[in-house]
Design a protein around this motif. Structure first.
Motif: not given
Length: 1355
Positions: A730, A709, A722-724, A712, A726-727, A719-720, A705
């Motif tokens: 998590e 990230m 921030k998605h990774y 990106c 967050a992963k 946006d992508e 990840y």
């Protein structure tokens, strides 16, 4: 009760022959050992008949003497020493009785480093060898063997031993029986001991204290401590007083059961009887306590030691035995008790190396070793523990432990060197598949160390089995280049006299075959086999591949034009057979078209002497005529590209093909993923990860990840990203993003106006700190700060800067501080910019954007703040440098009067170098106005040499093709009474002629080019009238290659060693792969303003470069001036070092950052030091960096530095990328007065590509290169056409060439070949061939990798 009865029975036995009691102790053994060995060493018989035997006996004496010295010094010897003695016995095939006795005795407690089982095997091997050699042995040898068995706790049968003695007809003596009693007692067999005692009484053999001590031990083994203590009474009844040895044996008995109360009672009893225990006795008690599980009592016993003389060695011996038993804690406790000695300088001697070595040797776990290493360092006992543990693991061939220790070293920031892996390679030599060795090579690469030629040649290839092609294939798997594998394999084959196979490889693989290394094995292989064809074939391949020396940045004393002659002359000087094969070799070389120099031909003629025949003389004439043409040669190129050298499309095709064949592609996909991530191919990365998802074992890790990230963030896909992110959080909320990813992440948040989030990430506490950051990272930091500066966001910029510095995320430099100034200039707030500049000066001793600020203040006529700026600069750079910077700022702003006023300042030191560099920078950047201003500002200032100002101004006018201004300079110089130099007049005259303007002066003759020996300025050496003793000895030992002795003399001597002396020592160190010491010596010299002799200096730098040690080269570079760096090709070498170290991209980023942040005054130096040869290597080895390199080259070109785009143009031109080549040519190259096209010519010659050469000529015709340069290109074209036997085209192109350039500018050899084409077509050749020139020939095909200006070369 039975035990007591047995004790009473012993009294009766002893009472019966009390008169025969002998008082001696086990302690006498050690003394006897030393005395015996001393006696042996001094009086060994010398009665061998032959000289060989006498030599072996002398060697054996020497080995035994060394054993004696070791025992005296430390109380122990090594297994290796014993094995050396055994080898000498085998070589001599004999040994005296005394010698053999001594060797047997050595295999017991005198070798505490070895396990008892190992010592027993060793003594049995010695015993069997002595028996095979029929060495005479008597009962003393058997008794010595018994002693060793007892010390090694070997479980042998006393009855079997007695039976063997009986079969040999050897009578046991009392010592034999005493030791057999000891063995019975060791195993707790009191009945067996009793039988021996009865037998001794029958034979009326005397007993001594040893027997009683054995009985004490026997009772202790059975747990009968009452009977054991009762032996003391029995001894007294027998008229024998117990000694310290007896009490020690008894104390050890109670130590086995951990009875400290009785032990303390016995201590008191000893004191009452005035029996004093030695430190060695207490250590024996400690050993017994520990080995029987009573370690808690050790401190109490240890406190009783007096630490008298000899304690340290006794303690070490016990420590070694404890480590053998795995009792590390007790061993370390004793280690701490050893008194520390002081060095000569008053500091404490380190202690602990033996401890770590023994742990490694006995197979201690990695965790145990690291725990002890940390303890030793924490307690101040030994700070090299980790390095020493690694050395020991390497010596043991323990690759699993070694790799773990390497990782530990890396985490501690310790360097890992090439030669650390050599023992591991040797340890894997028994693996016939070669997998073990390949695994070691892969481990090397995983640590960022590319195996060098020495590793491959000396360690890998000799230990790999199979055909040559198999070996090369195996090495390819380990990411070894084909060239490196082939050159090393050829040397190995020649050492085995397999000249035919070596010849096949040289014909198959294009590689640099070092003539210095290949010379002697090639000669030896030839005389062994007599294969002329193979010999000549190898010579040709060595010759043809010499150009690769420049490409690989390899130092060598042999030039291409001399290589054939040197190899041939070596053949002539190493055998009397030469005269018989000379004609055959000469003939084969002539047929091949090889060439030697006239000097070599004369030497060969002298060597042959009266054996010279007319035919030989004729062929030598042909070889040295320079008229031979190389025979066309079809090379069999390898038809494969290793996967690690593939680019993305190639690797994608490979994966596709393998998947179609249903073969495993996981490894290749991981390589592909690495390439995608490196190139930030986001979509391809995501697609590849989707394919991984089909594998049930695949799982998205936090690291995966993080890569997604980061990619990106690179593409600013907010946006992508921030998605990774967050992963990641998590998956692992504690996961710490590395610094580069963090800065890229923060940059995207900043650009998307999420400043609070960005600051939050920057302020998070970090555990990992990077000690040495890459240029890539520093560039990311600068881009983040620069973005905010360009946006004019002062507050946000300061917040980000503060967060980065507080969390140690920023390396402070003029570059990273620059945005703090720039943001205020963007906002037109000059006062704030100056305040921030002042803060930088005081806080960091840095002066970012100084020149820009000065120019702004000058334009605003703000004298007060300009003075303030200058004062601040003076506090950092000194007054003189600051005043000169101010002069150039005034000149650039057109304020000539103010500049002149500063230059007229009384007492201002003259800095001609500063003025010359400024002139060169202005000229290269096309800044004519500042040049003219500097000329006017320096008028009538006699202390300033203005000739270079006029010359650079002339070059500027020539670039503008302004003949009027150019000629006016000559007139102005006359007005000012300045003598124009020959260089000025020649340059101006040629310019005027080329533009059809009458030359108003006589042009001086062009000086003949000579090969100049560039000498590095050396400090004046005061010659000594007579060399002193140390210096004489130093030179002698250096000549005999005893580097250690030479280093010792230098370290301890007060004499003044010359530059040559130290340089030769550095050379020897490098030859012995001791670069660390060589580098240290070099740095010491440089700090004293001394420079090693050029040849040695280059040799060292080249070795460091080839090992990828760019840090060492950078340290050295801090001491060098620009001129010295030029002489040793410093910048090419540091570039090559970065290439080898896998830092090519980082190095490019460094160049980019340097040009981005360069002041105008820096550009000349930056242009001169650009590594043209190194840039070629980057483009060839890293095609994925082409786009990045192009961006950097264009930035250089925009600042007036053309060399980088010249390299780029050559690359595109050679690779037939016409669109790109044309774009670069039209934009940057066409109008340049200097075009470097050496690589194009080399490539065209190597591939016989006349189309490439023809295109080159057309390009050059539109440029401003000289006729000599154009003649070089035509010479290349003619040579290629002759090689392809296109005689009609040869004539056609020759006629065209002489219309374009004078005949003198075409290579004489090319003209001779053209003449042959005329003759083959029966056409007349109506041209006069130019006479041979004596000047140095420096053609484009043989010049160095520095890519010198071809336009200046003339044939």
């Amino acid at each position: 009760m039975a035990s007591i009865l047995r004790s009473s029975k012993f009294v009766r036995y002893i009472a019966g022959f009390a008169r025969n009691i002998v008082a001696n102790t086990p302690r006498e053994f050690d003394g006897n050992f030393i005395n015996t060995s001393q006696c042996l060493c001094g009086a060994l018989p010398r009665s061998f008949a032959t000289q060989v035997s006498a030599q072996h006996e002398q060697n054996l004496d020497s080995c035994l003497r060394r054993l004696d010295q070791d025992v005296r010094r430390s109380g122990r010897i090594s297994r290796r020493d014993i094995e050396d003695v055994l080898e000498e016995i085998r070589n001599a095939r004999s040994a005296t009785s005394s010698q053999s006795l001594l060797v047997i005795r050595c295999c017991g407690n005198l070798v505490p480093e070895e396990l008892p089982e190992t010592r027993t095997k060793l003594v049995q091997e010695i015993w069997n060898t002595l028996k095979k050699l029929n060495v005479p042995m008597d009962i003393s040898h058997y008794n010595a063997l018994l002693r060793v068995y007892l010390e090694n706790e070997y479980n042998f049968s006393p009855t079997d031993f007695l039976a063997e003695l009986e079969s040999k007809g050897i009578e046991p003596n009392r010592v034999t029986y005493q030791r057999l009693i000891s063995q019975y007692c060791n195993i707790g067999d009191i009945e067996g001991a009793t039988r021996i005692l009865e037998f001794m009484r029958e034979k009326q053999l005397p007993v001594n204290e040893n027997v009683f001590n054995a009985l004490i031990n026997g009772h202790s083994q059975t747990g009968d401590m009452e009977s054991a203590r009762g032996i003391i009474t029995v001894m007294s009844q027998a008229g024998l007083e117990p000694s310290a040895d007896t009490y020690t044996t008894l104390l050890c008995g109670f130590a086995k059961v951990g009875d400290m109360n009785t032990i303390n009672e016995l201590y008191a009893e000893c004191e009452t009887k005035e029996i004093y225990l030695l430190d060695k006795d207490f250590l024996d008690i400690i050993y017994t306590l520990s080995t029987n599980g009573h370690e808690q009592h050790v401190p109490e016993v240890l406190s009783k030691t007096r630490k008298a003389f000899g304690y340290s060695q006794d303690a070490i011996n016990v420590i070694l035995r404890l480590i053998n038993k795995g009792l590390i804690e007790t061993a370390y406790l004793i280690q701490q008790s050893i008194p520390r000695l002081n060095k000569a300088d008053g500091s404490v001697q380190p202690i602990g190396a033996f401890f770590i070595k023994q742990m490694v040797k006995t197979g201690a776990s990695f965790e145990e070793i690291i725990e002890v290493v940390d303890k030793l360092e924490k307690d101040g006992l030994y700070d090299r523990g980790l390095t020493h543990a690694t050395e020991c693991a390497l010596q043991q061939g323990n690759d699993e432990l070694t790799v773990k220790l390497f990782h530990q070293m890396k985490s501690k920031g310790l360097p890992i060197r090439q030669h650390y892996f050599w023992p591991l390679i040797i340890a894997k030599s028994g693996d016939r598949s070669g997998e073990g060795i390949l695994n070691v090579l892969n481990e090397m690469i995983s640590f960022g160390i590319q195996p060098n030629n020495e590793t491959i040649r000396e360690y890998v290839i000799p230990n790999l089995q199979g055909k040559s092609s198999d070996i090369i294939s195996k090495l390819r798997i380990a990411n070894i280049s084909i060239g490196s594998a082939a050159s090393s394999l050829v040397l190995s084959l020649l050492h085995k006299f397999d000249i035919v196979e070596a010849s096949i490889i040289t014909q198959t693989v294009e590689a640099y075959y070092n003539p210095d290394m290949i010379k002697k094995p090639l000669t030896a292989a030839f005389y062994k086999t007599g294969n002329v064809d193979a010999y000549v074939s190898i010579v040709r391949q060595v010759f043809e591949n010499m150009d690769k020396k420049a490409e690989l940045e390899i130092e060598g004393s042999v030039d291409k034009i001399e290589v054939v002659g040197i190899l041939l002359f070596d053949l002539a000087t190493h055998s009397r057979q030469f005269s018989s094969i000379a004609e055959q070799v000469f003939k084969s070389m002539v047929n091949e078209g090889l060439t030697i120099s006239t000097v070599t031909a004369q030497k060969l003629e002298e060597k042959l002497g009266e054996k010279m025949t007319p035919e030989m003389s004729k062929m030598l004439g042909s070889l040295s005529s320079g008229e031979l043409t190389l025979k066309p040669f079809e090379r069999k190129y390898p038809s494969y590209t290793p996967s690690h050298q593939m680019n993305i499309p190639q690797l994608e095709r490979l994966v596709q093909n393998l998947e179609a064949k249903k073969q495993d592609t996981k490894g290749y996909k991981r390589q592909l993923l690495s390439l995608y991530y490196r190139q930030k191919e986001l979509e391809k990365m995501q697609a590849l990860y989707k394919s991984f998802e089909q594998d049930p074992d695949f799982k998205y890790t936090t690291g995966v990840y993080a890569q997604l990230m980061d990619t990106c963030a690179y593409h600013e896909k907010f946006d992508e990203m921030k998605h990774y992110l967050a992963k990641i959080q998590e998956n692992d909320s504690q996961f710490e993003i590395d610094e580069s990813k963090l800065i890229r992440l923060v940059t995207v948040f900043v650009k998307n106006n999420e400043m609070d989030t960005a600051l939050e990430f920057l302020k998070r506490p970090r555990e990992r700190k990077t000690e040495e950051r890459s240029y890539n990272y520093n560039s990311l930091c600068w881009r983040l700060l620069n973005y905010l500066a360009e946006q004019g966001k002062t507050q946000e910029l300061q917040q980000v800067f503060d967060a980065m510095t507080q969390n140690d995320l920023l390396d402070i430099s003029n570059v990273t501080l620059g945005p703090l100034i720039k943001v205020h200039l963007v906002n037109n707030d000059l006062n704030a910019a100056l305040d921030k500049f002042e803060w930088c000066c005081k806080q960091f001793k840095a002066t970012p954007w100084k020149n820009d600020l000065a120019c702004k203040l000058i334009q605003n006529e703000d004298a007060e703040n300009l003075q303030k700026l200058t004062d601040l600069s003076t506090s950092v750079h000194g007054e003189i440098n600051s005043l000169y910077d101010l002069v150039f700022a005034f000149v650039e702003c057109g304020r000539i009067r103010q500049a002149r006023k500063i230059l007229e300042t009384p007492g201002l030191q003259n800095r001609p170098q500063r003025i010359n560099l400024a002139c060169q920078r202005y000229q290269q950047e096309g800044l004519v106005k500042p040049l003219e201003g500097l000329r006017d500002a320096t008028k009538d200032l006699n202390h300033i040499d203005r000739t270079d100002i006029y010359y650079q101004l002339l070059l500027s006018y020539i670039k503008q093709v302004d003949t009027d201004k150019a000629i006016s300079l000559w007139t102005q110089m006359q007005e000012e009474d300045i003598s124009a130099s020959d260089q000025f007049l020649i340059t101006l005259g040629k310019f005027l002629k080329n533009n059809n303007v009458e030359v108003p002066f006589l042009i001086p003759e062009q000086p003949k080019k000579q090969t100049k020996l560039i000498k590095t300025p050396q400090p004046v050496q005061v010659p000594a009238a007579t060399p002193k003793k140390d210096l004489t000895v130093f030179r002698q030992v250096l000549k005999s290659a005893d580097v250690d002795k030479a280093m010792e003399i230098k370290k301890n001597s007060n004499e003044n060693f010359t530059v040559t002396d130290i340089s030769l020592l550095i050379e020897k160190l490098v030859q012995n792969d001791r670069q660390l010491e060589a580098t240290k010596l070099t740095e010491e010299m440089l700090t004293k303003q001394q420079v090693p002799i050029t040849r040695v200096f280059r040799f060292l730098l080249n070795k460091l470069a080839n090992s990828g040690d760019f840090q060492a080269i950078e340290r050295i570079g801090k001491h060098l001036d620009c001129e010295t760096k030029k002489i040793v090709s410093f910048d090419n070498r540091i570039c090559h070092a970065n290439l080898v170290a896998g830092k090519a991209e980082d190095y490019l980023l460094k160049l980019e950052t340097e040009i981005d942040n360069a002041n105008e005054s820096d550009l000349t130096v930056i242009g001169e030091k650009f590594p043209r040869g190194g840039a070629v290597g980057i483009l060839e080895r890293h095609p994925e960096l082409l786009e990045k390199y192009e961006n950097v080259a264009i930035k250089y070109a925009k600042r007036g530095i053309i060399a980088p785009v010249n390299v780029l143009w050559s690359h595109y031109f050679i690779n037939n990328n016409e669109a790109k080549a044309t774009e670069v040519w039209n934009t940057h190259m066409q109008g340049a007065p200097r075009i470097m096209f050496q690589r194009v010519v080399q490539h065209a010659r190597g591939t016989n590509d006349e189309n490439l050469t023809a295109k080159l000529i057309e390009h050059l015709k539109t440029s401003k290169v000289t006729e000599g340069a154009l003649g070089n290109a035509y010479s290349c074209l003619l040579d290629v056409l002759v090689n392809k036997e296109k005689h009609e085209e040869v004539i056609e192109n020759f006629e065209e060439a002489i219309k374009t350039v004078p005949l003198d500018n075409i290579n004489r050899t090319a003209i001779l070949r053209v003449k042959e084409s005329y003759e083959k077509l029966n056409k007349p050749f109506n041209h006069t061939i130019p006479a041979k020139s004596n000047k140095s020939q420096t053609s484009t095909s043989s010049s160095s990798s520095s890519d010198d200006d071809v336009s200046k070369q003339k044939h």
